[in-house]
Design an enzyme around this catalytic site. Sequence first.
Site, short mmCIF file in Angstrom:
data_model
loop_
_atom_site.label_atom_id
_atom_site.label_comp_id
_atom_site.label_asym_id
_atom_site.label_seq_id
_atom_site.Cartn_x
_atom_site.Cartn_y
_atom_site.Cartn_z
N ILE A 93 0.80 -1.16 0.15
CA ILE A 93 0.02 -0.08 -0.11
C ILE A 93 0.92 1.22 -0.09
CG2 ILE A 93 -1.70 1.24 1.29
CD1 ILE A 93 -2.73 -1.42 -0.05
N LYS A 94 0.70 2.12 -1.08
CA LYS A 94 1.35 3.35 -1.09
C LYS A 94 0.86 4.55 -0.30
CE LYS A 94 3.63 4.52 -4.91
NZ LYS A 94 3.87 4.74 -6.51
N VAL A 95 1.60 5.01 0.63
CA VAL A 95 1.42 6.01 1.59
C VAL A 95 2.23 7.23 1.17
CG1 VAL A 95 1.06 6.91 3.87
CG2 VAL A 95 0.70 4.57 3.23
#
Length: 316
Positions: free
Chosen positions: A126-128
Amino acid sequence: MQEFSLWCDFIERDFLENDFLKLINKGAICGATSNPSLFCEAITKSAFYQDEIAKLKGKKAKEIYETLALKDILQASSALMPLYEKNPNNGYISLEIDPFLEDDAIKSIDEAKRLFKTLNRPNVMIKVPASTSGFEVISALAQASIPINVTLVFSPKIAGEIAQILAKEAQKRAVISVFVSRFDKEIDPLVPKNLQAQSGIINATECYYQISQHANKLISTLFASTGVKSNSLAKDYYIKALCFKNSINTAPLEALNAYLLDPNTEYQTPLKIAEIEAFKKELKTHNIDLENTAQKLLKEGLIAFKQSFEKLLKSF
């Protein structure tokens, strides 16, 4: 070079069904990344989504987006799964949370957990974004055993702070995506020729050093934004220059294909800290401060991803 990995910074359905598999099968890449701009480009310009979009007519725009995007992410995940099963440091595909949530940590955490649970694949990251609220999100996802790709990292100071959090809390694979070429696009018009095409690499190297102080077997520097912005540079310029130990380079297809024609056979030795400081000092004689530039580029990056996502949603 077992401690350097090449990932593909591109996603599109026809590509996933054809050339993506070829790149994996010949050992050219061992991971992939996506972002709102790439999905916008793929979904709005490729004919391969149109039938599905027509069937989803009447649903909310974000629901349509997630249906399309998650299908692509699952397809990429399946293709990369054998690599992940062989070595859980590789074989990942990244999906970014809604860019409009970047200043709301609680909603970002909820969305990240929902997406990871829906996909139900161990090799999905998951990209944050490395925004102000991003630190809280990174910490929460790390503690929840979710693989993380921290994106839009421009500042060495921020890179080090993120690495410190992940070193303490990450239970799964995590990468810190250091953006490179945007520095040169920003700074080169303002400096003489002997200083051009260097700021991105030098800033990225300083980020690499900051991350390396805290890096472990779960945490790596990922060099992103490695497509060239200048016609005077070789297409694989940033890949070759940043071929460091315990690092990953995610590259657009043009850069990737150029590199594969003549790949590095040895690691690059990063510039020494003293050399980095000397370059920064010289930039300051031209009234350029890399940390100030990093803050500006982060703001612009956050806006650009929002604009791409909004354009995509409006297209439905």
